[in-house]
Motif scaffolding. Structure first.
Motif, PDB file in Angstrom:
ATOM      1  N   ALA A  14      40.124  41.222  53.642  1.00 54.83           N
ATOM      2  CA  ALA A  14      40.752  39.688  53.597  1.00 54.83           C
ATOM      3  C   ALA A  14      39.514  38.854  52.552  1.00 54.83           C
ATOM      4  O   ALA A  14      38.488  39.101  53.027  1.00 54.83           O
ATOM      5  CB  ALA A  14      40.918  38.935  54.786  1.00 54.83           C
ATOM      6  N   GLY A  15      40.204  37.925  51.919  1.00 49.69           N
ATOM      7  CA  GLY A  15      39.506  37.361  51.005  1.00 49.69           C
ATOM      8  C   GLY A  15      39.133  37.764  49.548  1.00 49.69           C
ATOM      9  O   GLY A  15      38.681  37.312  48.635  1.00 49.69           O
ATOM     10  N   GLY A  16      39.324  39.036  49.513  1.00 52.34           N
ATOM     11  CA  GLY A  16      39.300  39.719  48.208  1.00 52.34           C
ATOM     12  C   GLY A  16      40.358  39.595  47.111  1.00 52.34           C
ATOM     13  O   GLY A  16      41.352  38.916  47.494  1.00 52.34           O
ATOM     14  N   ALA A  17      40.261  40.541  46.089  1.00 51.52           N
ATOM     15  CA  ALA A  17      41.184  40.433  45.025  1.00 51.52           C
ATOM     16  C   ALA A  17      41.649  41.593  44.460  1.00 51.52           C
ATOM     17  O   ALA A  17      41.008  42.672  44.628  1.00 51.52           O
ATOM     18  CB  ALA A  17      40.642  39.623  44.012  1.00 51.52           C
ATOM     19  N   LEU A  18      42.880  41.490  44.089  1.00 56.39           N
ATOM     20  CA  LEU A  18      43.492  42.884  43.315  1.00 56.39           C
ATOM     21  C   LEU A  18      44.297  42.172  42.235  1.00 56.39           C
ATOM     22  O   LEU A  18      44.913  41.081  42.204  1.00 56.39           O
ATOM     23  CB  LEU A  18      44.488  43.782  44.059  1.00 56.39           C
ATOM     24  N   ARG A  19      44.587  42.983  41.065  1.00 55.97           N
ATOM     25  CA  ARG A  19      45.361  42.655  40.035  1.00 55.97           C
ATOM     26  C   ARG A  19      46.496  43.998  39.676  1.00 55.97           C
ATOM     27  O   ARG A  19      45.840  45.216  39.833  1.00 55.97           O
ATOM     28  CB  ARG A  19      44.597  42.655  38.541  1.00 55.97           C
ATOM     29  N   LEU A  20      47.648  43.667  39.969  1.00 57.74           N
ATOM     30  CA  LEU A  20      48.583  44.464  39.759  1.00 57.74           C
ATOM     31  C   LEU A  20      49.292  44.369  38.222  1.00 57.74           C
ATOM     32  O   LEU A  20      49.099  43.395  37.723  1.00 57.74           O
ATOM     33  CB  LEU A  20      49.752  44.256  40.510  1.00 57.74           C
TER      34      LEU A  20
END
Length: 122
Positions: A14-20
């Motif tokens: 939680a609080g993280g990031a991802l790029r699809l």
């Protein structure tokens, strides 16, 4: 026939990031509007955001946290997801529909990718 391939999913805190990423196999997105949708277990597939020639739209639940973009060659559409929460856990799909106007309606898209799993841990 348009084949779409998503990538970039995974497990994040939680609080993280991802790029699809969503790539159209062997072609560009010219002539198509692209949408991102997600489906959590036991829930209906829901609109996340979309990009067309003229505008970008987001669901209220992701506005300010997610951003859609497209590379200059128009071969890949991205979904940058920031400040992720466990409620964002779902399979994420990209889809395209012919024409220059995007839609929030899942039934108005012509081609779909296979989906990529995003899991956000608390």
């Amino acid at each position: 026939q348009v084949q779409l391939v998503e990538s970039g999913g995974g497990l994040v805190q939680a609080g993280g990031a991802l790029r699809l990423s969503c790539a159209a196999s062997g072609r560009t997105f010219t002539g198509y509007a692209t949408g991102w949708f997600r489906q959590a277990p036991g829930k209906e597939r829901e609109f996340v955001g979309s990009i067309s020639w003229t505008n970008i739209n987001y669901a209220d639940s992701v506005k300010g946290r997610f951003a859609i973009s497209r590379d200059n060659a128009k071969t890949t559409v991205y979904l940058q997801m920031n400040s992720l929460t466990p409620e964002d856990t779902a399979v994420y799909y990209c889809a395209v529909r012919r024409g220059s106007v995007s839609s929030r309606n899942v039934y108005e898209y012509d081609y779909w990718g296979q989906g990529t799993q995003v899991t956000v841990s608390s």
